[in-house]
Scaffold this motif. Structure first.
Motif, PDB file in Angstrom:
ATOM      1  N   GLY A 259       0.811  -1.219   0.000  1.00  0.00           N
ATOM      2  CA  GLY A 259       0.000   0.000   0.000  1.00  0.00           C
ATOM      3  C   GLY A 259       0.843   1.268   0.000  1.00  0.00           C
ATOM      4  N   ASN A 260       1.962   1.235   0.714  1.00  0.00           N
ATOM      5  CA  ASN A 260       2.818   2.432   0.822  1.00  0.00           C
ATOM      6  C   ASN A 260       3.461   2.817  -0.509  1.00  0.00           C
ATOM      7  N   TYR A 261       3.692   1.824  -1.383  1.00  0.00           N
ATOM      8  CA  TYR A 261       4.420   2.095  -2.622  1.00  0.00           C
ATOM      9  C   TYR A 261       3.535   2.079  -3.869  1.00  0.00           C
ATOM     10  N   LEU A 262       2.219   2.004  -3.674  1.00  0.00           N
ATOM     11  CA  LEU A 262       1.321   1.928  -4.836  1.00  0.00           C
ATOM     12  C   LEU A 262       1.399   3.166  -5.729  1.00  0.00           C
ATOM     13  N   SER A 263       1.602   4.321  -5.104  1.00  0.00           N
ATOM     14  CA  SER A 263       1.578   5.569  -5.883  1.00  0.00           C
ATOM     15  C   SER A 263       2.894   5.842  -6.603  1.00  0.00           C
ATOM     16  N   GLU A 264       3.942   5.071  -6.277  1.00  0.00           N
ATOM     17  CA  GLU A 264       5.250   5.294  -6.899  1.00  0.00           C
ATOM     18  C   GLU A 264       5.514   4.218  -7.953  1.00  0.00           C
ATOM     19  N   LYS A 265       5.980   4.636  -9.108  1.00  0.00           N
ATOM     20  CA  LYS A 265       6.136   3.706 -10.226  1.00  0.00           C
ATOM     21  C   LYS A 265       7.589   3.526 -10.659  1.00  0.00           C
ATOM     22  N   THR A 266       8.526   3.853  -9.784  1.00  0.00           N
ATOM     23  CA  THR A 266       9.938   3.630 -10.129  1.00  0.00           C
ATOM     24  C   THR A 266      10.206   2.124 -10.152  1.00  0.00           C
ATOM     25  N   ASP A 267      11.279   1.737 -10.823  1.00  0.00           N
ATOM     26  CA  ASP A 267      11.610   0.317 -10.918  1.00  0.00           C
ATOM     27  C   ASP A 267      11.849  -0.293  -9.532  1.00  0.00           C
ATOM     28  N   THR A 268      12.528   0.460  -8.659  1.00  0.00           N
ATOM     29  CA  THR A 268      12.798  -0.052  -7.310  1.00  0.00           C
ATOM     30  C   THR A 268      11.504  -0.313  -6.553  1.00  0.00           C
ATOM     31  N   CYS A 269      10.576   0.647  -6.594  1.00  0.00           N
ATOM     32  CA  CYS A 269       9.300   0.498  -5.882  1.00  0.00           C
ATOM     33  C   CYS A 269       8.485  -0.661  -6.447  1.00  0.00           C
ATOM     34  N   MET A 270       8.479  -0.805  -7.764  1.00  0.00           N
ATOM     35  CA  MET A 270       7.723  -1.894  -8.372  1.00  0.00           C
ATOM     36  C   MET A 270       8.352  -3.243  -8.043  1.00  0.00           C
ATOM     37  N   ASN A 271       9.674  -3.271  -7.911  1.00  0.00           N
ATOM     38  CA  ASN A 271      10.339  -4.517  -7.497  1.00  0.00           C
ATOM     39  C   ASN A 271       9.961  -4.889  -6.069  1.00  0.00           C
ATOM     40  N   ILE A 272       9.859  -3.878  -5.202  1.00  0.00           N
ATOM     41  CA  ILE A 272       9.432  -4.122  -3.817  1.00  0.00           C
ATOM     42  C   ILE A 272       8.022  -4.716  -3.807  1.00  0.00           C
ATOM     43  N   ILE A 273       7.116  -4.100  -4.576  1.00  0.00           N
ATOM     44  CA  ILE A 273       5.737  -4.601  -4.644  1.00  0.00           C
ATOM     45  C   ILE A 273       5.699  -6.006  -5.230  1.00  0.00           C
ATOM     46  N   GLY A 274       6.466  -6.227  -6.307  1.00  0.00           N
ATOM     47  CA  GLY A 274       6.495  -7.543  -6.948  1.00  0.00           C
ATOM     48  C   GLY A 274       6.988  -8.628  -5.996  1.00  0.00           C
ATOM     49  N   ASN A 275       8.045  -8.320  -5.235  1.00  0.00           N
ATOM     50  CA  ASN A 275       8.561  -9.293  -4.265  1.00  0.00           C
ATOM     51  C   ASN A 275       7.553  -9.556  -3.153  1.00  0.00           C
ATOM     52  N   ALA A 276       6.888  -8.486  -2.687  1.00  0.00           N
ATOM     53  CA  ALA A 276       5.877  -8.646  -1.632  1.00  0.00           C
ATOM     54  C   ALA A 276       4.729  -9.541  -2.116  1.00  0.00           C
ATOM     55  N   LEU A 277       4.268  -9.329  -3.336  1.00  0.00           N
ATOM     56  CA  LEU A 277       3.197 -10.164  -3.890  1.00  0.00           C
ATOM     57  C   LEU A 277       3.654 -11.608  -4.062  1.00  0.00           C
ATOM     58  N   GLN A 278       4.903 -11.784  -4.456  1.00  0.00           N
ATOM     59  CA  GLN A 278       5.425 -13.144  -4.636  1.00  0.00           C
ATOM     60  C   GLN A 278       5.511 -13.873  -3.293  1.00  0.00           C
ATOM     61  N   ILE A 279       5.892 -13.158  -2.247  1.00  0.00           N
ATOM     62  CA  ILE A 279       5.926 -13.745  -0.898  1.00  0.00           C
ATOM     63  C   ILE A 279       4.523 -14.209  -0.506  1.00  0.00           C
ATOM     64  N   ILE A 280       3.546 -13.323  -0.706  1.00  0.00           N
ATOM     65  CA  ILE A 280       2.159 -13.655  -0.345  1.00  0.00           C
ATOM     66  C   ILE A 280       1.663 -14.836  -1.168  1.00  0.00           C
ATOM     67  N   HIS A 281       2.005 -14.844  -2.451  1.00  0.00           N
ATOM     68  CA  HIS A 281       1.615 -15.962  -3.326  1.00  0.00           C
ATOM     69  C   HIS A 281       2.164 -17.280  -2.795  1.00  0.00           C
ATOM     70  N   HIS A 282       3.452 -17.297  -2.407  1.00  0.00           N
ATOM     71  CA  HIS A 282       4.051 -18.526  -1.875  1.00  0.00           C
ATOM     72  C   HIS A 282       3.356 -18.984  -0.595  1.00  0.00           C
ATOM     73  N   ILE A 283       3.066 -18.029   0.298  1.00  0.00           N
ATOM     74  CA  ILE A 283       2.431 -18.392   1.565  1.00  0.00           C
ATOM     75  C   ILE A 283       1.000 -18.856   1.330  1.00  0.00           C
ATOM     76  N   LEU A 284       0.299 -18.211   0.400  1.00  0.00           N
ATOM     77  CA  LEU A 284      -1.090 -18.586   0.103  1.00  0.00           C
ATOM     78  C   LEU A 284      -1.210 -20.039  -0.351  1.00  0.00           C
ATOM     79  N   ARG A 285      -0.221 -20.497  -1.065  1.00  0.00           N
ATOM     80  CA  ARG A 285      -0.282 -21.865  -1.583  1.00  0.00           C
ATOM     81  C   ARG A 285      -0.323 -22.897  -0.461  1.00  0.00           C
ATOM     82  N   PHE A 286       0.183 -22.522   0.711  1.00  0.00           N
ATOM     83  CA  PHE A 286       0.250 -23.481   1.814  1.00  0.00           C
ATOM     84  C   PHE A 286      -0.555 -23.052   3.040  1.00  0.00           C
ATOM     85  N   LYS A 287      -0.964 -21.780   3.049  1.00  0.00           N
ATOM     86  CA  LYS A 287      -1.641 -21.280   4.237  1.00  0.00           C
ATOM     87  C   LYS A 287      -2.987 -20.638   3.920  1.00  0.00           C
ATOM     88  N   SER A 288      -3.586 -20.941   2.771  1.00  0.00           N
ATOM     89  CA  SER A 288      -4.799 -20.231   2.343  1.00  0.00           C
ATOM     90  C   SER A 288      -5.940 -20.380   3.334  1.00  0.00           C
TER      91      SER A 288
END
Length: 484
Positions: A259-288
């Protein structure tokens, strides 16, 4: 100094005078290199190693003389590194000596061979271990270790292993959360430990409540660099089953980072968001199933994912892909929220924007397949025909574009089979080429079961639609009764 080298009190006076002269002006420090003063000071420390007063004033003087790397080469040639290492070992319990020793060694970080030869890493570890409450000592120590880990010799440097130092690094993060240089260096070291592949690292991360400490750091010091490092570390940790529960318990912090980085579209910020989503995706597969207990967090997550998918540009497909995969793995209880927010239309738009990207298309279609039964059961056909037609057209478009992808073809066939339960939609699927796509999929991708199910459903329902339509037409144009 050389004439009275055996008298410690004289040595303290002489070195103190030299310290005062060198601290007064830069040109004085420059002039020192034309004398034997540096070699004399190093020799003095070794000669009087058991005299704390001599050693203390010599350390102070050397820190001043070689600061800013002036005279550093002379000092290194004169034996600075082995001398400092020996004295740090001798005075391991002395906070001041260890602090000044780490400061001097931080000037010499490019001397990796000497560091390895004289056991510098062990001495720095000792300083960090024994003097964790000395901010300056910790600052110099983590700076040295960070430089070693980041150097070309990082592989060799990491041989000393994380077992002893790892808990102290986490303690440093807890104690100095607002000291950015300490935090940055410590996070860099932890990251290098994680990517080294040492199994002890993940064990220690759990034993020392490392995930909780990193999550706490994100809440009190959410700088961009900290977020970047923490997300990278958590991404690696999310592949370790023993750490799933620890990450899951801090999911609210990860969602807040998105949520904190949604308004920023720099490559670094998007990488942070992408990694955060990937973490959640991995956890969801086993903890849904546990997401049922975290409804407010998941609602925020769905809202953030919608924004990410809708606003991320084509140059960041990985972020969109991870957003779609998060939707695909959410518990069924949250499908109503997805429907309410209009995420289905956003998914369709995503399919069009990333039409030629097979990975994004696959993630979006996987999410749509998970949602298709819920959509059909909860979105009445009446009043929503354009929305259903949009989905059908998007799915058939994907089938035609990625006709050699067995996974995509199978998912698409299953989505269309669900919608073909309606005679009206079966007719729309057939007339728009869905049946032809199913036959092509069966032939090209060998997905006979999914494709045949769709073909059979279309044959059954579209025939019923034709029969119903014909009956209506016949009834409409039947001649009026004869008048007698």
């Amino acid at each position: 100094m050389l004439r009275n080298k055996f008298d410690p009190l004289t040595q303290i006076k002489e070195v103190s005078s030299l310290w005062k002269i060198s601290s007064e002006a830069g040109q004085n420090r420059e002039a020192i290199k034309y004398t034997d003063a540096i070699q004399a000071i190093i020799g003095c420390m070794l000669l009087h190693e058991d005299h704390i007063g001599v050693v203390t004033v010599c350390f102070n003087c050397l820190c001043c003389i070689v600061s800013g790397h002036q005279n550093l080469a002379i000092a290194i040639r004169g034996g600075l590194i082995p001398t400092v290492t020996v004295l740090m070992s001798f005075y391991a319990g002395n906070e001041f000596i260890c602090r000044r020793g780490c400061e001097l060694l931080s000037f010499c970080v490019n001397e990796q061979e000497q560091f390895a030869l004289f056991g510098v890493i062990v001495r720095v570890q000792d300083a960090l271990d024994k003097h964790i409450h000395d901010r300056l000592c910790v600052s110099w120590a983590v700076q040295i270790l960070d430089n070693i880990c980041s150097s070309k010799a990082a592989g060799e440097a990491l041989v000393f292993g994380p077992c002893r130092i790892f808990p102290k690094l986490l303690s440093a993060l807890e104690m100095y959360t607002s000291d950015q240089p300490i935090v940055n260096s410590t996070m860099s070291i932890l990251y290098h430990f994680m990517i080294s592949g040492d199994s002890n690292t993940t064990k220690l991360l759990r034993q020392c409540q490392g995930i909780d400490i990193l999550a706490y750091l994100l809440t009190v010091n959410p700088s961009r660099l900290v977020c970047e490092y923490v997300m990278e570390i958590l991404l690696i940790a999310s592949h370790v089953p023993d750490l799933y529960s620890d990450i899951y318990s801090n999911l609210h912090v990860i969602v807040s980072v998105i949520g904190n980085y949604l308004s920023e579209k720099t490559d670094t910020c998007m990488n942070i968001i992408g990694n955060a989503l990937q973490i959640i995706h991995h956890i969801l597969r086993f903890k849904s199933e546990e997401f049922i207990k975290a409804q407010p967090v998941v609602k925020d997550l769905v809202q953030h994912v919608m924004t990410v998918i809708q606003t991320t540009g084509p140059h960041q497909p990985t972020v969109v892909l991870e957003g779609c995969l998060v939707l695909a793995h959410l518990d069924d209880r949250y499908h109503q929220e997805i429907l309410r927010l209009g995420l289905i239309d956003i998914l369709m738009h995503t399919l069009k924007r990333f039409l030629t990207n097979e990975q994004v298309s696959s993630a979006a279609i996987t999410a749509l397949h998970r949602l298709s039964s819920f959509i059909f059961a909860n979105k009445p056909l009446q009043g929503n025909v354009p929305s259903y037609i949009n989905i059908i057209e998007s799915v058939i478009m994907i089938m035609r574009t990625h006709h050699h992808s067995a996974h995509l073809q199978e998912q698409c066939c299953k989505i269309l089979t669900t919608f073909a339960s309606s005679s009206f939609l079966a007719w729309e699927i057939k007339t728009r080429g869905g049946k032809a796509c199913a036959k092509s999929a069966a032939y090209n991708c060998q997905i006979n079961s999914a494709a045949q199910n769709l073909i059979n459903q279309l044959r059954c329902k579209s025939n019923k639609q034709i029969t119903t339509t014909t009956s209506v037409i016949t009834k409409t144009i039947s001649p009026p009764p004869l008048l007698l």
